[in-house]
Design an enzyme around this catalytic site. Structure first.
Site, PDB file in Angstrom:
ATOM      1  N   CYS A 135      47.125  33.088 -20.513  1.00 41.91           N
ATOM      2  CA  CYS A 135      46.032  31.994 -21.738  1.00 41.91           C
ATOM      3  C   CYS A 135      44.751  31.673 -21.389  1.00 41.91           C
ATOM      4  CB  CYS A 135      47.339  30.824 -22.050  1.00 41.91           C
ATOM      5  SG  CYS A 135      47.790  29.358 -20.738  1.00 41.91           S
ATOM      6  N   CYS A 160      55.964  26.747 -17.247  1.00 39.18           N
ATOM      7  CA  CYS A 160      53.841  27.485 -17.297  1.00 39.18           C
ATOM      8  C   CYS A 160      54.426  27.965 -16.078  1.00 39.18           C
ATOM      9  CB  CYS A 160      53.142  26.608 -16.801  1.00 39.18           C
ATOM     10  SG  CYS A 160      51.838  27.348 -16.415  1.00 39.18           S
ATOM     11  N   CYS A 163      50.629  32.038 -14.635  1.00 43.46           N
ATOM     12  CA  CYS A 163      50.420  33.189 -14.797  1.00 43.46           C
ATOM     13  C   CYS A 163      48.830  33.840 -15.422  1.00 43.46           C
ATOM     14  CB  CYS A 163      50.618  34.582 -15.304  1.00 43.46           C
ATOM     15  SG  CYS A 163      50.701  34.101 -17.182  1.00 43.46           S
ATOM     16  N   ARG A 210      52.179  37.025 -13.438  1.00 43.42           N
ATOM     17  CA  ARG A 210      50.830  36.797 -12.863  1.00 43.42           C
ATOM     18  C   ARG A 210      49.247  37.478 -13.494  1.00 43.42           C
ATOM     19  NH1 ARG A 210      46.563  33.846 -11.488  1.00 43.42           N
ATOM     20  NH2 ARG A 210      45.637  33.228  -9.803  1.00 43.42           N
ATOM     21  N   CYS A 222      52.870  34.959 -23.234  1.00 41.62           N
ATOM     22  CA  CYS A 222      52.628  34.646 -22.704  1.00 41.62           C
ATOM     23  C   CYS A 222      53.960  34.452 -22.234  1.00 41.62           C
ATOM     24  CB  CYS A 222      53.056  32.725 -23.417  1.00 41.62           C
ATOM     25  SG  CYS A 222      53.817  31.870 -21.841  1.00 41.62           S
ATOM     26  N   SER A 253      52.988  39.323  -6.450  1.00 46.83           N
ATOM     27  CA  SER A 253      52.856  40.836  -6.752  1.00 46.83           C
ATOM     28  C   SER A 253      53.727  41.955  -6.593  1.00 46.83           C
ATOM     29  CB  SER A 253      51.624  40.884  -4.798  1.00 46.83           C
ATOM     30  OG  SER A 253      50.954  42.173  -4.800  1.00 46.83           O
ATOM     31  N   THR A 274      46.191  42.938  -1.449  1.00 45.02           N
ATOM     32  CA  THR A 274      45.981  42.395  -1.012  1.00 45.02           C
ATOM     33  C   THR A 274      45.366  42.775   0.394  1.00 45.02           C
ATOM     34  OG1 THR A 274      48.522  42.168  -1.366  1.00 45.02           O
ATOM     35  CG2 THR A 274      48.096  41.511   0.912  1.00 45.02           C
TER      36      THR A 274
END
Lengths: 543, 311, 270
Positions: free
Chosen positions: A517, A511, A514, A299, A488, A51, A335
Site C-alpha cells: 500500500c 496487516c 508487505c 512481502r 492488499c 522469500s 539473499t
C-alpha cells in the site's frame, strides 16, 4: 523526549533479515571489540521473513566458510529446474534454459526456508556476541547535527486514540556510532533517511513486485526434493511483469508463490487472485493434489536493481540489503546480494570506526569493487525491458541480452515511472473475473491470512495512516475504484457503505507488513508506519 | 467396575452438566453419585440425583464447608471415598476443575480433564491447544480421575431412576479455606463465555445502531449473549469484548446464531465447537454456511425481526 | 514424594512471628506462542512444534504480573520465577525477570512433563524456597490441563484460590475473587496458599527493552529434576493426535418458520 532510556553501541542494525544478520556477523568478525545491537520488529527472528527461496551460497561461503559444519538449514540442493511460458491451458517449457536464461541457472544452489536461515544466522551472530532484540520496532531515526546517531523503538501500550494506556512503556534510544538500515524492501525508516539525505537524487525510481507465498505439505510419493519450477505469461496480461514459482524442499514441503510487478496498469488486477488461479494451471495443479496448505504470507520486493540503487551511505550509517534495493530480479534472488551488501557495509563501518569517519563512505567503493556490482550491472536491462515492451518482447530482449550481449550492452534502459503512477482508471481498465475459491487448492483471503499467524495488539493507533480521506474518495474511489482492496494480500482495505457513502475501512490488524500500500497507492496517500513491536505475521519454520 | 461421579446440584436439581457426566460414566460401569451440600438441603439434592436413570447408589454428605463446594474439604471427601472405584468423574465445570485435580494429586493420579470421548476404560479423547487438536490418551494409573465436557455427551434424563441413598462421612475440615460470598451478574444479558445461546453480528449489520435495533430484540427473546465478528469490532460497531474468534473469545454455546457474518476462518475458530450453528446471510456462498447446521439465505433486516417475532 | 501426603496441617510451616519477608513463587511454562496455530503431525504422533515461536504461557504472564503488583504494593518482598522443562525455558525465565521477577530457577527435565510430575517438582522447590504464596496460571495453553496449581496445593496440603480475578493479602490470608460458572465467588484462604490466575486478574506489563537488557544480569539457577528427587515417568501415553473433525454443512432452510420448527423439534435448542 530526553527522559527516554538510552543505550550506546558502536553499531546498531535495524532489521534481522539476511542483510542485517550478515552485517552483524561480519562486524564482530572484523571488529571483535565493537558492540553490535540488532533489533527486529517481528516477534522473533524470521517471523517477518518471506522469500521463495532458492539461494546461492556464494555470500554465505565468504561469511561463514564452515557453514556446512554449523548445522545450517541449507539442506535441499537444487536437482532439477524448469521454466514455463504459460498460456491459459498449456505450458511451454523453455528449452536450453542455461543458455537462454543463464542468470537463473541454479546448479549448486539450495531451496530453503529463508526464515529458518535467518534464525540460524541469528544463532551464529549471538554466538559471536551480537545482541539481538526481536519484538521491538525501530520507529524513529535519531538525527543530531545532521548525523544519524541511532534509532528509537516505538512506545508500547499506546491506545487506539493515541493516549498512554495502563501498560504504557516508553520507547528506548539505541544509539550507535553507525546505524545500518536493513529493513528490507520499502523500509519505513529507510524512507525517512532517503528523504532527509536526498539519497535517491539522480537514480531511477525504484520499481517493486509483490510476492505472495504459500507453503504446502504434500504426499511423500509426490515429493521431488530440489525440483524448481518457474513460470511467466498467463494469467498476467502482456503489460504486467511477474510469474509463479514452485519449489520442492524439506520434508514433503512445497513452496509456491507468485510475484506481480507493482508497475501493473490494470486497476482491476488482484495479485492475490492471480496467485490463487495460477495454482489451477495444469503445470502446477498436480503438485498440490492431496496436499494441505500450511502457511501463507506476502512481502513486496525491490525489482529496480542496478539503476534504482540510491546513494548507499550518509553521515552515521548506510543502507543495506533490499532497503537499498540489492535484489537481482532476473535471477529471482536477493539473499546472496543482501548478505554481501551487509558484509561490505560491515567492513566499511569497521574501517570508519577505526578512523572515526562520520560517513562509512568506503561502502560504495567496496560495492563497486565486488561481484555484487558486476552481477547487478550485467542484469540491469532485463527488468526495464519488460516494463517498456511487455512480457513477450521483454522476454525476447532478455534472451538477446543474455546470449548476444552477455549483459554488456552499451546502454542502460531506464525506469520512467514510479509504481504509483502506472494505474489506468477503472473506466478504461479491462475488468477481470477471477474464479471462486474451491476450498481445496484455492482459498479466500481471510482463511489465508489466518495461516500467517498475524496479530497486532488491538488497542493501538492504526499503523496504516490514510493522510487525506477526501483525497481517497476523489482519487482511489472515483477514478480507480479502490485498487487497495485488490492489491492488499491480507484484506486490510475494504470499502464501507459502497452504495451510499463510500469510505475506506482499514483492518490494520490483518496487516502482514508487505508494504504494497505504501508503494502502490496512486496518490501516495497511505503511509505504512511501524506498529507496536512484535505485531504482524508470525511465520513459522518452513516459511 | 464402579464409577464415582461427583454431582453438582442447584436448588434441589441436578445440573445438566452433571447429568452429562453421569451419561459418560455410564459407559464405563455402574454409577454411584456423590452429592454434597449443607445439612438442610443435601437430602433433597440426593433425592434428585437418585432419580437419574443409571445411578445405582447416591452418597450424600452435608456440612457447611461442603455447601460451597470448597476444593479442600471436597477433595478430602473424594479421596476418603475413592476406595475401590475405578474412575472418579465430574463435569468439566468450574467446580469439577477446581476439585478433581486436587483429589487426583492426593491419590497420586494424573487427571484427564475435558474428556470428549471415551474409547475404553483407560483411553480417552480430550482437546489440546484450545481445541485445535484432539489427543487420545491412555492412562497407566490404576484409578482414573476425569472431568467431562458436557457438550460431548447427551445428558442422562432427570427422571426415571430410583437409587438408594446412603450417608457419607464428611472429613473434618479446618479454617484454612473459607467461603466469603458469591455473585451472579444481575444483567439479563449473559456473558459470552457462559451463555447458552449467542446471537452474533457481522459486517452485514452495517453499523452499531443495527446491533441494538435488529440483534438485541432477538437476543432478548432467547436470553442470549451478543457477540460480533472481528470486522464488526474493527469497524467500530461494537466494543472489542464482543469479539468471537481466534483473536477474541472462544465460545461453545448450545446455539450460535451468526447474523450477517461471512465466516472468516478466524471467526469460525472461535465458535465452531458450538452445538448448533444457525447462519443468516444474504450471500449463499458465504463460508459460514459450510459449518452451519441450519442456513437461511436472506436479508437479515427482514429475517431477524421475523425470527424474533416467531419465538 | 509419592503417595498421599498427610492432612493439611502437617505441611503448614510455622510462620515466624515478626517475619519481614514475604516471598512469592511464580511457576512459568514455555509454550507455543498463542498467535501460532499448531497442527497435528501427519503421522498423528503429536503436534508439530519444531521451529515454532515459543513464549511464556499467557496465564503465567498474568501470574507474574500479579506477583509484581503485590511486591510493588509492599505486600511482598521477593518474586522468584521457576520453570520446569528444557534448557530453552531459560528464555521464559528471562522474560519473567525482564517483567520484574527478582531471580529465577530452572529445573531441567525432558520436554513438557505432566502436571503431576510438575506439581511434585514444584513441591520440592516450595520446600526449599519456603514462599508464602505461589501464583501460577490457571492452565497452560498447550495441554490445556488446568491442573498444576490444584495438584500442587493438594500435595502441599495448602488451600487454593483458583481462577482468580482479584487477589488481596491481609492478616496472613488471601482474599481471592474467583471466576466460576455463571459469576464470581470470593474465598478467603490462609497463607501459605496457591493462587491460579485467570484472564481478568490483570493485564500484564510489557517486558521493556531496557528491562530485557537488565534481566540478562539477574541470577538464574539451574537444577536437574533428579536433584529434587522426583520421578517424572509419564502416566498418560499419547495414542494419537488428530485434527478435530471438520464441521459438516447442514441444511438450508427456506423460511423463518421452518428454521424455528427445526430448532424447536429437531435440534431441541429452543
Amino acid at each position: 523526549m530526553s527522559t527516554r532510556e538510552a543505550m550506546d553501541f558502536d553499531v546498531v542494525v535495524v532489521g534481522g533479515g539476511p542483510a542485517g544478520l550478515a552485517a552483524a556477523i561480519r562486524l564482530r568478525q572484523v571488529a571483535p571489540d565493537a558492540t553490535v545491537c540488532l533489533i527486529e520488529k517481528g516477534s522473533e527472528i524470521g517471523a517477518h521473513i518471506v522469500s521463495g527461496a532458492v539461494i546461492e551460497p556464494r555470500a554465505l561461503e565468504e561469511l561463514l566458510p564452515d557453514w556446512r559444519d554449523l548445522g545450517s538449514p541449507l539442506k535441499t540442493e537444487v536437482t532439477g529446474e524448469e521454466m514455463y511460458f504459460l498460456t491459459e491451458s498449456r505450458g511451454f517449457k523453455v528449452p536450453a534454459l542455461e543458455k537462454v536464461m543463464p542468470h537463473i541457472a541454479n546448479h549448486g544452489n539450495y531451496v530453503v526456508s529463508l526464515g529458518e536461515v535467518c534464525r540460524w544466522l541469528a544463532e551464529q551472530a549471538e554466538a559471536l556476541g551480537v545482541e539481538i532484540y526481536p519484538g521491538f520496532a525501530a520507529s524513529e531515526v535519531l538525527i543530531e547535527q545532521n548525523r544519524v546517531v541511532g534509532v528509537a523503538t516505538g512506545d508500547m501500550g499506546v491506545t487506539r486514540e493515541g493516549e498512554h494506556g495502563p501498560n504504557y512503556a516508553e520507547g528506548m534510544e539505541l544509539r550507535g556510532k553507525y546505524t545500518l538500515f536493513a529493513e528490507g524492501c520499502r523500509g519505513s525508516l529507510t524512507k525517512q533517511v532517503m528523504a532527509h539525505y536526498d539519497l535517491r537524487k539522480g537514480v531511477d525510481p525504484q520499481t517493486y513486485g509483490l510476492g505472495i507465498k504459500e507453503v504446502w505439505e504434500i504426499p511423500a510419493a509426490n515429493h521431488r526434493p530440489g525440483l524448481v519450477l518457474h513460470s511467466f505469461g498467463w494469467p498476467l496480461d502482456d503489460h504486467t511483469y511477474g510469474g509463479a514459482w514452485l519449489y520442492h524442499f524439506g520434508e514433503n514441503l512445497v513452496s509456491y508463490g507468485f510475484v506481480t510487478g507493482l508497475d501493473y496498469q490494470n486497476t482491476w488486477i488482484s495479485p492475490y487472485d492471480e496467485m490463487q488461479r495460477t495454482k489451477l494451471h495444469p503445470v502446477f495443479k498436480p503438485h498440490f493434489e492431496g496436499g494441505r496448505r500450511l502457511i501463507y504470507g506476502a512481502r513486496a520486493l525491490s525489482e529496480g536493481g542496478f539503476q534504482s540503487i540510491p546513494r548507499l551511505t550518509f553521515p552515521g550509517g548506510a543502507l543495506i540489503g533490499d532497503s537499498a534495493g540489492f535484489l537481482n530480479t532476473p535471477k529471482i534472488k536477493g539473499t546472496h546480494t543482501a548478505m554481501k551488501s551487509g558484509m561490505l557495509a560491515a567492513e566499511a563501518v569497521a574501517d570508519a570506526l577505526k578512523s572515526e569517519q562520520v560517513e562509512p563512505a568506503s561502502f560504495t567503493s567496496r560495492v563497486r569493487g565486488s561481484w555484487l556490482y558486476d552481477e547487478l550491472k550485467t542484469a540491469r536491462n532485463v527488468r526495464p525491458a519488460f516494463s517498456r515492451w511487455g512480457t513477450k518482447l521483454g522476454a525476447l530482449y532478455s534472451g538477446f541480452d543474455a546470449m548476444v550481449l552477455r549483459g554488456k550492452a552499451p546502454w542502460t534502459l531506464r525506469f520512467r515511472h514510479a509504481d504509483n503512477e502506472t494505474l489506468t482508471p477503472a473506466s478504461t481498465s479491462q475488468p477481470i473475473t477471477y474464479p471462486k475459491p474451491d476450498g481445496k487448492i484455492t482459498f479466500d483471503k481471510p482463511s489465508s491470512v489466518f495461516l500467517s499467524n498475524t496479530n497486532h495488539e488491538e488497542n493501538q493507533p492504526v499503523h496504516l495512516k490514510l493522510r487525506n480521506a477526501a483525497l481517497w474518495k476523489t482519487v482511489n474511489w472515483d477514478v480507480f475504484r479502490a485498487p487497495e482492496s485488490r492489491y492488499c494480500p491480507a484484506g486490510v482495505y475494504e470499502v464501507g457503505d459502497e452504495a451510499s457513502d463510500p469510505r475506506l475501512v482499514i483492518n490494520a490488524q490483518n496487516c502482514v507488513h508487505c508494504k504494497t500500500c505504501d508503494i502502490k497507492d496512486p496518490a501516495q496517500n497511505i503511509d505504512w508506519c511501524t506498529p507496536e513491536g512484535g505485531g504482524g505475521p508470525n511465520y513459522p519454520a518452513g516459511m | 467396575m464402579t464409577v464415582l461421579v461427583f454431582v453438582e446440584t442447584e436448588a434441589g436439581h441436578v445440573r445438566q452438566a452433571s447429568r452429562s457426566a453421569i451419561a459418560a460414566a455410564s459407559k464405563l460401569g455402574e454409577v454411584h453419585a456423590l452429592v454434597v451440600g449443607d445439612a438442610a438441603s443435601v437430602g433433597a439434592s440426593a433425592e434428585a440425583a437418585a432419580k437419574i436413570p443409571g445411578v445405582t447408589k447416591v452418597l450424600k454428605a452435608g456440612n457447611d464447608a461442603l455447601a460451597h463446594t470448597l476444593a479442600e474439604p471436597l477433595a478430602d471427601l473424594l479421596v476418603s471415598l475413592a476406595g475401590d472405584y475405578s474412575h472418579i468423574v465430574a463435569a468439566a465445570s468450574s467446580v469439577g476443575k477446581n476439585v478433581l485435580p486436587r483429589a487426583a494429586a492426593l491419590l497420586d493420579v494424573q487427571p484427564i480433564p475435558d474428556v470428549l470421548d471415551i474409547v475404553d476404560a483407560d483411553t480417552f479423547v480430550r482437546p489440546i491447544y484450545a481445541g485445535n487438536a484432539l489427543a487420545t490418551v491412555k492412562s497407566a494409573d490404576a484409578k482414573k480421575v476425569l472431568t467431562i465436557r458436557a457438550t460431548s455427551f447427551d445428558p442422562a434424563p432427570a427422571e426415571g431412576g430410583s437409587a438408594a441413598i446412603e450417608d457419607a462421612a464428611a472429613p473434618a475440615s479446618g479454617d484454612t479455606s473459607r467461603f466469603v460470598s458469591s455473585e451472579t451478574p444481575t444483567s439479563d444479558r449473559p456473558e459470552l463465555e457462559s451463555a447458552r445461546v449467542i446471537v452474533s453480528g457481522g459486517r452485514g449489520l452495517q453499523n452499531g445502531e443495527n446491533f441494538k435495533t435488529v440483534l438485541e430484540p432477538l437476543a432478548d427473546k432467547l436470553g442470549a449473549a451478543i457477540g460480533a465478528s472481528r470486522v464488526a469490532v474493527d469497524s467500530g460497531y461494537v466494543p472489542n469484548d464482543y469479539q468471537v474468534g481466534q483473536t477474541g473469545k472462544i465460545v461453545a454455546p448450545e446455539l450460535y446464531i451468526a447474523v450477517g457474518i461471512s465466516g472468516a476462518i478466524q471467526h469460525l475458530a472461535g465458535m465452531k465447537d458450538s452445538k448448533v450453528i444457525v447462519a443468516i446471510n444474504k450471500d449463499e456462498d458465504a463460508p459460514i454456511f459450510q459449518v452451519a447446521d441450519y442456513g437461511l439465505v436472506g436479508d437479515l433486516f427482514d429475517v431477524v425481526p421475523k425470527l424474533a417475532a416467531a419465538l | 514424594m509419592q503417595g498421599r501426603p498427610q492432612g493439611p496441617a502437617s505441611h503448614r510451616r510455622q510462620r515466624v512471628s515478626g517475619k519481614k519477608t514475604m516471598k512469592i513463587l511464580v511457576p512459568v511454562k514455555r509454550v507455543v506462542d498463542y498467535n501460532i496455530k499448531v497442527r497435528p503431525k501427519a503421522d498423528g504422533t503429536g503436534v508439530e512444534t519444531a521451529g515454532l515461536k515459543m513464549s511464556m504461557n499467557p496465564f503465567d504472564e498474568i501470574a507474574v504480573e500479579e506477583a509484581l503488583r503485590l511486591r510493588e504494593k509492599g505486600a511482598a518482598t521477593e518474586v522468584v520465577a521457576v520453570s520446569i522443562g528444557v534448557q530453552q525455558a531459560q528464555d521464559t525465565l528471562r522474560t519473567a525477570m525482564a517483567m520484574g521477577a527478582d531471580r529465577a530457577i530452572l529445573v531441567l527435565t525432558e520436554e513438557s512433563p505432566e502436571p503431576l510430575a510438575v506439581a511434585k517438582i514444584l513441591k520440592a522447590i516450595v520446600e526449599r524456597e519456603t514462599p508464602d504464596l505461589v501464583i501460577l496460571g490457571k492452565q497452560a495453553i498447550d495441554d490445556d490441563m488446568n491442573a498444576t496449581g490444584q495438584m500442587l496445593a493438594g500435595l502441599l496440603g495448602w488451600p487454593q484460590g483458583t481462577f482468580a480475578s482479584k487477589v488481596e493479602l491481609a492478616d496472613g490470608r488471601a482474599e481471592v475473587e474467583r471466576e466460576v460458572d455463571g459469576g464470581t465467588e470470593v474465598v478467603s484462604i490462609a497463607l501459605p496458599a496457591i493462587v491460579t490466575a485467570d484472564l481478568r486478574l490483570n493485564e500484564p506489563r510489557y517486558a521493556s527493552l531496557p528491562n530485557i537488557m537488565k534481566a540478562k544480569k539477574k541470577p538464574l539457577e539451574t537444577l536437574q529434576a533428579s536433584d529434587v528427587g522426583v520421578d517424572t515417568t509419564r502416566r498418560l501415553t499419547v495414542v494419537s493426535v488428530a485434527e478435530p473433525p471438520a464441521r459438516k454443512a447442514g441444511v438450508k432452510v427456506g423460511s423463518v418458520e421452518e428454521l424455528v420448527e427445526k430448532l424447536r423439534n429437531e435440534a431441541k435448542v429452543i
